[in-house]
Write an enzyme that holds these catalytic residues in place. Structure first.
Site, PDB file in Angstrom:
ATOM      1  CG  ASP A  64      61.337 121.686  58.007  1.00 23.41           C
ATOM      2  OD1 ASP A  64      62.277 121.600  58.823  1.00 23.41           O
ATOM      3  OD2 ASP A  64      60.445 122.545  58.088  1.00 23.41           O
ATOM      4  CG  HIS A  98      59.306 121.291  61.667  1.00 26.66           C
ATOM      5  ND1 HIS A  98      60.609 121.631  61.950  1.00 26.66           N
ATOM      6  CD2 HIS A  98      58.682 121.181  62.862  1.00 26.66           C
ATOM      7  CE1 HIS A  98      60.756 121.740  63.260  1.00 26.66           C
ATOM      8  NE2 HIS A  98      59.606 121.479  63.832  1.00 26.66           N
ATOM      9  CE1 TYR A 102      55.979 125.619  56.751  1.00 22.63           C
ATOM     10  CE2 TYR A 102      57.538 123.782  56.740  1.00 22.63           C
ATOM     11  CZ  TYR A 102      57.204 125.071  57.123  1.00 22.63           C
ATOM     12  OH  TYR A 102      58.063 125.792  57.873  1.00 22.63           O
ATOM     13  CD  GLU A 159      67.810 122.889  62.238  1.00 30.21           C
ATOM     14  OE1 GLU A 159      66.836 122.151  62.088  1.00 30.21           O
ATOM     15  OE2 GLU A 159      68.572 122.833  63.217  1.00 30.21           O
ATOM     16  CD  GLU A 193      63.571 124.289  62.329  1.00 33.59           C
ATOM     17  OE1 GLU A 193      64.560 123.757  62.880  1.00 33.59           O
ATOM     18  OE2 GLU A 193      62.877 123.687  61.492  1.00 33.59           O
ATOM     19  CG  HIS A 196      65.969 121.852  66.057  1.00 31.27           C
ATOM     20  ND1 HIS A 196      65.212 121.441  64.985  1.00 31.27           N
ATOM     21  CD2 HIS A 196      65.378 121.319  67.153  1.00 31.27           C
ATOM     22  CE1 HIS A 196      64.198 120.693  65.414  1.00 31.27           C
ATOM     23  NE2 HIS A 196      64.272 120.610  66.723  1.00 31.27           N
TER      24      HIS A 196
END
Ligand code: MN3
Ligand code: MN3
Length: 313
Positions: A64, A98, A102, A159, A193, A196
């Protein structure tokens, strides 16, 4: 050459508005998902299970980071259409969200020392680095339509396919009621995703010329070889490697279909681990990825239900 301003009152295709609106509707912020409930479950996992979870999500962080810092900006710079640039810019911003989310998961579950160790692992992991270098070499060498097409293919592979070795374990655990808050973040990311992959796939199809698919498929298979090694390294210790590889084949086909190309592996849904599909099938939860946000995350905007027919252009 005189510069052109973007005119949102003059849109020449029938999907720009749809994708802009959908991206905006899906917008979310990691800080709005409370993660502390996951701490209790985390302590019940074995060290091996924790290791896989940490490495899977740390690997995703790297992908990412690159997609937000290099992939989306480079492609946005090289496409001609101003509205496409705007949508790609929005999507690039979400890549940073994104990557940041995490870190929210890590700070909930791990000590600072563990986090430092994890980011060091990312920096030195051979397979992770080599798949990203291969993808990124296409992002930074766009000189004509063909190389732009290949960069878009790599973006879709990243992705719609490569992310899924990382998504597997969080989905697998969430499907068993474990680490569900972090799983909610993963679901929000997967929903992003998905859109995308569809959008960049459509842009690629617009500039596609005959026989370019051969090179695209070659690259996909090259990435798959690296991905196999990465998957073994992560998942052998908990015995899930074969299931992850099957899931990767399934998603590689989805990536090819996003590009308007023939599927290669022809994996049927029933071959994929059921717990994973349940986690992926967001319709069984409170959100499907083209309409609302996740469980407990409803922003009061004017949300319209979409179905597959909205994406027949
Ligand atoms: Mn992303
Ligand atoms: Mn993305």
């Amino acid at each position: 050459m005189n510069k052109q301003a973007i005119n949102w009152n003059d849109i020449k295709d029938n999907f720009t508005t749809l994708f802009w609106q959908q991206n905006v509707r899906q917008f979310w912020v990691d800080e709005e998902i409370p993660l502390s409930d996951d701490k209790l479950t985390w302590k019940t996992l074995t060290p091996e299970q924790q290791d896989v979870y940490k490495k899977a999500t740390a690997g995703l962080t790297l992908l990412d980071t690159e997609q937000g810092s290099v992939g989306m900006p480079e492609i946005a710079l090289k496409v001609e259409n101003l509205h496409s640039k705007a949508i790609l810019g929005f999507m690039g911003m979400m890549e940073h969200m994104h990557a940041k989310s995490y870190s929210s998961i890590f700070s909930t579950l791990c000590t600072m020392a563990e986090i430092d160790e994890l980011f060091e692992w990312v920096k030195t992991n051979e397979h992770l680095q080599s798949k990203l270098n291969l993808v990124s070499s296409y992002y930074t060498n766009i000189t004509d339509n063909k190389s732009l097409y290949m960069a878009m293919c790599m973006s879709v592979f990243l992705e719609s396919f490569l992310f899924y070795s990382g998504f597997f374990y969080p989905l697998y655990l969430a499907g068993q009621g474990k680490l569900v808050a972090s799983g909610e973040i993963i679901n929000l990311i997967i929903r992003d995703e998905s859109i995308h992959g569809v959008y960049v796939g459509l842009l690629a199809q617009e500039i596609y010329e005959e026989n370019w698919e051969k090179e695209a498929l070659e690259k996909l298979l090259e990435l798959f070889e690296i991905e196999k090694k990465y998957t073994h390294e992560l998942y052998d210790q908990i015995g899930l490697t074969n299931e992850v590889l099957k899931f990767l084949e399934y998603n590689a086909d989805k990536a090819l279909m996003n590009l308007g190309l023939e599927p290669y592996f022809n994996v049927d849904e029933y071959e994929v681990n059921g717990t994973i599909l349940a986690g992926l099938n967001t319709k069984t939860k409170n959100h499907d990825f083209f309409s609302t946000k996740g469980n407990g995350y409803i922003k009061p905007t004017n949300i319209a239900k979409l179905d597959d027919s909205d994406f027949d252009f």
